[in-house]
Enzyme design. Structure first.
Site, PDB file in Angstrom:
ATOM      1  N   GLU A 232      10.704   1.535  13.739  1.00 54.21           N
ATOM      2  CA  GLU A 232      10.613   1.320  12.241  1.00 54.21           C
ATOM      3  C   GLU A 232      11.519   2.456  11.844  1.00 54.21           C
ATOM      4  O   GLU A 232      12.205   2.307  10.514  1.00 54.21           O
ATOM      5  CB  GLU A 232       9.265   1.579  11.700  1.00 54.21           C
ATOM      6  CG  GLU A 232       8.886   1.270  10.097  1.00 54.21           C
ATOM      7  CD  GLU A 232       7.650   1.476   9.716  1.00 54.21           C
ATOM      8  OE1 GLU A 232       6.879   2.095  10.156  1.00 54.21           O
ATOM      9  OE2 GLU A 232       7.390   0.952   8.618  1.00 54.21           O
TER      10      GLU A 232
ATOM     11  N   ASN B 285       9.731  11.587   4.330  1.00 56.86           N
ATOM     12  CA  ASN B 285      10.729  12.349   4.914  1.00 56.86           C
ATOM     13  C   ASN B 285      10.362  13.966   5.144  1.00 56.86           C
ATOM     14  O   ASN B 285      11.006  14.677   6.023  1.00 56.86           O
ATOM     15  CB  ASN B 285      12.031  12.339   3.901  1.00 56.86           C
ATOM     16  CG  ASN B 285      12.806  11.052   4.386  1.00 56.86           C
ATOM     17  OD1 ASN B 285      12.550  10.050   4.866  1.00 56.86           O
ATOM     18  ND2 ASN B 285      14.168  10.899   3.503  1.00 56.86           N
ATOM     19  N   GLU B 286       9.343  14.267   4.187  1.00 55.87           N
ATOM     20  CA  GLU B 286       8.691  15.726   4.528  1.00 55.87           C
ATOM     21  C   GLU B 286       8.270  15.731   6.108  1.00 55.87           C
ATOM     22  O   GLU B 286       8.503  16.707   6.853  1.00 55.87           O
ATOM     23  CB  GLU B 286       7.647  16.118   3.731  1.00 55.87           C
ATOM     24  CG  GLU B 286       8.105  16.404   2.130  1.00 55.87           C
ATOM     25  CD  GLU B 286       8.174  15.081   1.339  1.00 55.87           C
ATOM     26  OE1 GLU B 286       7.883  14.020   1.935  1.00 55.87           O
ATOM     27  OE2 GLU B 286       8.904  15.235   0.207  1.00 55.87           O
TER      28      GLU B 286
ATOM     29  N   GLN C 221       2.208  -4.978   8.820  1.00 50.62           N
ATOM     30  CA  GLN C 221       1.677  -3.780   9.268  1.00 50.62           C
ATOM     31  C   GLN C 221       0.382  -3.308   8.831  1.00 50.62           C
ATOM     32  O   GLN C 221       0.342  -3.162   7.604  1.00 50.62           O
ATOM     33  CB  GLN C 221       2.854  -2.954   9.442  1.00 50.62           C
ATOM     34  CG  GLN C 221       4.193  -3.233   9.956  1.00 50.62           C
ATOM     35  CD  GLN C 221       4.778  -1.956  10.165  1.00 50.62           C
ATOM     36  OE1 GLN C 221       4.770  -1.015  11.136  1.00 50.62           O
ATOM     37  NE2 GLN C 221       6.205  -1.984   9.402  1.00 50.62           N
TER      38      GLN C 221
ATOM     39  N   SER D 244      -1.606   2.173   7.561  1.00 45.83           N
ATOM     40  CA  SER D 244      -1.951   3.177   6.283  1.00 45.83           C
ATOM     41  C   SER D 244      -3.882   3.002   6.163  1.00 45.83           C
ATOM     42  O   SER D 244      -3.918   1.619   5.958  1.00 45.83           O
ATOM     43  CB  SER D 244      -1.381   3.244   5.157  1.00 45.83           C
ATOM     44  OG  SER D 244       0.018   3.577   5.599  1.00 45.83           O
TER      45      SER D 244
ATOM     46  N   SER E 131       2.791  -4.143   3.631  1.00 49.81           N
ATOM     47  CA  SER E 131       3.867  -4.922   3.129  1.00 49.81           C
ATOM     48  C   SER E 131       3.535  -6.411   3.559  1.00 49.81           C
ATOM     49  O   SER E 131       3.687  -6.615   4.673  1.00 49.81           O
ATOM     50  CB  SER E 131       5.137  -4.488   3.623  1.00 49.81           C
ATOM     51  OG  SER E 131       5.209  -2.951   2.900  1.00 49.81           O
TER      52      SER E 131
HETATM   53  C1  FAD Z   1       7.548   0.291   0.213  1.00 50.71           C
HETATM   54  C2  FAD Z   1       6.469   0.931   1.100  1.00 50.71           C
HETATM   55  C3  FAD Z   1       6.103   0.018   2.113  1.00 50.71           C
HETATM   56  C4  FAD Z   1       5.009   0.415   2.943  1.00 50.71           C
HETATM   57  N1  FAD Z   1       4.526  -0.433   3.882  1.00 50.71           N
HETATM   58  C5  FAD Z   1       3.492  -0.258   4.453  1.00 50.71           C
HETATM   59  C6  FAD Z   1       3.046  -0.898   5.606  1.00 50.71           C
HETATM   60  O1  FAD Z   1       3.539  -2.441   5.593  1.00 50.71           O
HETATM   61  N2  FAD Z   1       1.877  -0.892   6.360  1.00 50.71           N
HETATM   62  C7  FAD Z   1       1.154   0.382   6.095  1.00 50.71           C
HETATM   63  O2  FAD Z   1       0.458   0.507   6.918  1.00 50.71           O
HETATM   64  N3  FAD Z   1       1.888   1.353   5.204  1.00 50.71           N
HETATM   65  C8  FAD Z   1       2.940   1.023   4.463  1.00 50.71           C
HETATM   66  N4  FAD Z   1       3.329   1.986   3.633  1.00 50.71           N
HETATM   67  C9  FAD Z   1       2.657   3.164   3.414  1.00 50.71           C
HETATM   68  C10 FAD Z   1       3.257   4.458   4.029  1.00 50.71           C
HETATM   69  O3  FAD Z   1       3.312   4.359   5.355  1.00 50.71           O
HETATM   70  C11 FAD Z   1       2.462   5.895   3.514  1.00 50.71           C
HETATM   71  O4  FAD Z   1       2.571   5.573   2.046  1.00 50.71           O
HETATM   72  C12 FAD Z   1       3.297   7.120   3.862  1.00 50.71           C
HETATM   73  O5  FAD Z   1       2.969   7.104   5.293  1.00 50.71           O
HETATM   74  C13 FAD Z   1       2.720   8.243   3.376  1.00 50.71           C
HETATM   75  O6  FAD Z   1       1.224   8.170   3.157  1.00 50.71           O
HETATM   76  P1  FAD Z   1       0.497   8.336   1.870  1.00 50.71           P
HETATM   77  O7  FAD Z   1       1.122   7.518   0.785  1.00 50.71           O
HETATM   78  O8  FAD Z   1      -0.971   8.370   2.231  1.00 50.71           O
HETATM   79  O9  FAD Z   1       0.836   9.999   1.232  1.00 50.71           O
HETATM   80  P2  FAD Z   1       0.240  11.252   1.732  1.00 50.71           P
HETATM   81  O10 FAD Z   1       0.180  11.325   3.374  1.00 50.71           O
HETATM   82  O11 FAD Z   1      -0.976  11.346   1.039  1.00 50.71           O
HETATM   83  O12 FAD Z   1       1.534  12.267   1.358  1.00 50.71           O
HETATM   84  C14 FAD Z   1       1.552  12.631   0.101  1.00 50.71           C
HETATM   85  C15 FAD Z   1       2.724  13.693  -0.147  1.00 50.71           C
HETATM   86  O13 FAD Z   1       2.316  14.862   0.752  1.00 50.71           O
HETATM   87  C16 FAD Z   1       3.338  15.059   1.638  1.00 50.71           C
HETATM   88  N5  FAD Z   1       2.816  15.549   2.938  1.00 50.71           N
HETATM   89  C17 FAD Z   1       1.555  15.121   3.491  1.00 50.71           C
HETATM   90  N6  FAD Z   1       1.182  15.677   4.627  1.00 50.71           N
HETATM   91  C18 FAD Z   1       2.285  16.610   4.866  1.00 50.71           C
HETATM   92  C19 FAD Z   1       2.644  17.505   5.771  1.00 50.71           C
HETATM   93  N7  FAD Z   1       1.838  17.821   6.632  1.00 50.71           N
HETATM   94  N8  FAD Z   1       3.762  18.542   5.567  1.00 50.71           N
HETATM   95  C20 FAD Z   1       4.370  18.304   4.490  1.00 50.71           C
HETATM   96  N9  FAD Z   1       4.133  17.246   3.517  1.00 50.71           N
HETATM   97  C21 FAD Z   1       3.155  16.494   3.748  1.00 50.71           C
HETATM   98  C22 FAD Z   1       4.129  13.818   1.736  1.00 50.71           C
HETATM   99  O14 FAD Z   1       5.192  13.924   2.410  1.00 50.71           O
HETATM  100  C23 FAD Z   1       4.201  13.164   0.601  1.00 50.71           C
HETATM  101  O15 FAD Z   1       4.857  13.808  -0.169  1.00 50.71           O
HETATM  102  C24 FAD Z   1       4.256   1.567   2.845  1.00 50.71           C
HETATM  103  C25 FAD Z   1       4.754   2.541   1.890  1.00 50.71           C
HETATM  104  C26 FAD Z   1       5.667   2.250   0.929  1.00 50.71           C
HETATM  105  C27 FAD Z   1       6.268   3.345  -0.272  1.00 50.71           C
END
Ligand code: FAD
Length: 379
Positions: A242, A363-364, A124, A127, A159
């Site tokens: 998903e 989860n947020e 996928q 991100s 991933s």
């Molecule tokens: C094991 C694993 C596998 C993954 N696999 C894939 C994959 O295959 N393909 C892919 O594209 N992505 C993948 N991801 C990425 C995943 O989708 C992102 O990590 C996730 O969507 C969060 O984005 P971020 O890491 O940029 O955090 P951010 O969006 O920067 O968030 C940081 C923190 O701020 C909080 N936050 C942000 N905005 C808000 C809001 N509006 N209200 C409340 N809280 C908020 C979040 O909840 C989090 O705690 C994977 C992640 C993990 C951990």
């Protein structure tokens, strides 16, 4: 009311259990290593030969036309047998249902059979460094060219992209349109000219993730899913798969909770006032509740509960998974740190469970979706 499974489901369960008893390999090396990936791929090919790789798909694509309930039952047998993690899971459980709903007949016929046999494993690519929770902020571009598109930009946290063959995700095809509007859903080859895949080691040291850099990567029109500019709507259908039953079926948790209860009994059923016995029981009850919720969804005409409802399931299963593994570590104490024992899987499982509240949308974010779209609370 009779809540027992009917004869065909019971028969199918027995057939699946018998096949798995004969074919499930001893514990394979991690899927995030080259050797482990190849061995997992080989096992999936065996599953496909037995037409057990994707039982709920139409038979013409390699499935069995099984009902959702039969699929849940298959998953129960799969996890109870201790079978390997599905290396093709992103394709099988996220892209495939998206294609079945939004793809063309040509796409389904071309893409689904090699996905079932794991000849093509999918990653996928949503991100980006500046677009995680706020996915609509993504900047990777799709620029129109003769007969197709040129993709450029950077994806991250993909991933299993290190060893996978192809990937799917959203690209900005119309920079002038609103954030959610100018996006197109595309599939691309990870070995194409212009693609660089850079591994990212995880907490356990293995390259479970990758960054993907794209520099004018050509993609033909036949690899667009849905209409140009309609990517957001279709991506939300992928997200529902998903977060909901598809990627994380209840069986994964009922099997883990049953193992936990068994390990607790093996340890002499300790109930020393620390609350451990109650936590083991809670884990088992939580898994069983999710299982019954799954049966309920599968029995409804509307199917596997996508959309905002999937966010409810996602918060529940991800927190349950952490609780099951945390309880196991507390039960094991220092034994949990030993490698090369049967118990080593609990620490590995715990490290992965910690990611559950993050991937598939944090989860947020899911709680906001539930508040606004399920409960109807103000933004
Ligand atoms: C094991 C694993 C596998 C993954 N696999 C894939 C994959 O295959 N393909 C892919 O594209 N992505 C993948 N991801 C990425 C995943 O989708 C992102 O990590 C996730 O969507 C969060 O984005 P971020 O890491 O940029 O955090 P951010 O969006 O920067 O968030 C940081 C923190 O701020 C909080 N936050 C942000 N905005 C808000 C809001 N509006 N209200 C409340 N809280 C908020 C979040 O909840 C989090 O705690 C994977 C992640 C993990 C951990």
């Amino acid at each position: 009311m009779n809540l027992d499974f009917d004869a065909p489901v019971t028969q199918f369960r027995a057939e699946a259990a018998a096949w798995l008893a004969e074919h499930v390999p001893a514990r394979l090396p991690s899927v995030d290593t080259a050797e482990g990936f190849a061995l997992h791929r080989a096992f999936e090919a065996e599953l496909a030969q037995a037409r057990l790789a994707a039982v709920s798909w139409p038979a013409r694509y390699g499935g069995r036309d099984a009902s959702l309930l039969e699929w849940l039952v298959f998953e129960e047998e799969y996890h109870a047998a201790g079978a390997p993690v599905r290396v093709g899971q992103n394709g099988l459980f996220v892209l495939a249902p998206t294609l079945l709903a939004h793809g063309t007949e040509e796409q389904k016929a071309r893409i689904l059979p090699p996905m079932a046999s794991a000849d093509e494993v999918w990653a996928q690519a949503w991100s980006e460094p500046e677009a995680g929770s706020d996915l609509a902020a993504l900047r990777s571009r799709a620029i129109r060219t003769d007969g197709g598109w040129l993709l450029s930009g950077q994806k991250t946290w993909s991933s299993r992209a290190v060893y996978a063959d192809r990937a799917f995700g959203l690209f900005r095809s119309d920079p002038e349109a609103g954030r959610h509007r100018g996006l197109t859903y595309l599939m691309f080859d990870l070995h194409a000219d212009g693609v660089t895949v850079r591994p990212i080691p995880q907490l356990d040291g293995e390259a479970g993730f990758a960054e993907i850099f794209l520099d004018e990567v050509y993609v033909p029109d036949r690899d667009v899913i849905g209409e140009r500019g309609d990517g957001w709507r279709i991506a939300m259908s992928s997200a529902g798969h998903e977060r909901g039953l598809s990627l994380r079926s209840p069986a994964r948790f009922t099997a883990a909770a049953a193992r936990l209860a068994g390990r607790w009994q093996q340890a002499g059923s300790p109930d020393d006032g620390s609350g451990l016995a109650g936590r083991v029981a809670d884990a088992w009850i939580g898994a069983r509740a999710y299982q019954l919720y799954g049966y309920g969804l599968a029995s409804q005409a509307a199917g596997a509960g996508g959309g905002a409802q999937a966010s409810l399931g996602k918060v529940f299963w991800s927190e349950l998974d952490v609780a099951i593994h945390q309880t196991a570590l507390d039960l094991l104490g220092p034994l949990a740190e030993l490698r090369d024992t049967d118990d080593a899987r609990w620490l590995d499982g715990y490290l992965f469970a910690l990611a559950g509240p993050i991937y598939a949308g944090t989860n947020e974010i899911q709680r906001s979706v539930i508040a606004e779209r399920v409960l109807g609370l103000p933004r």
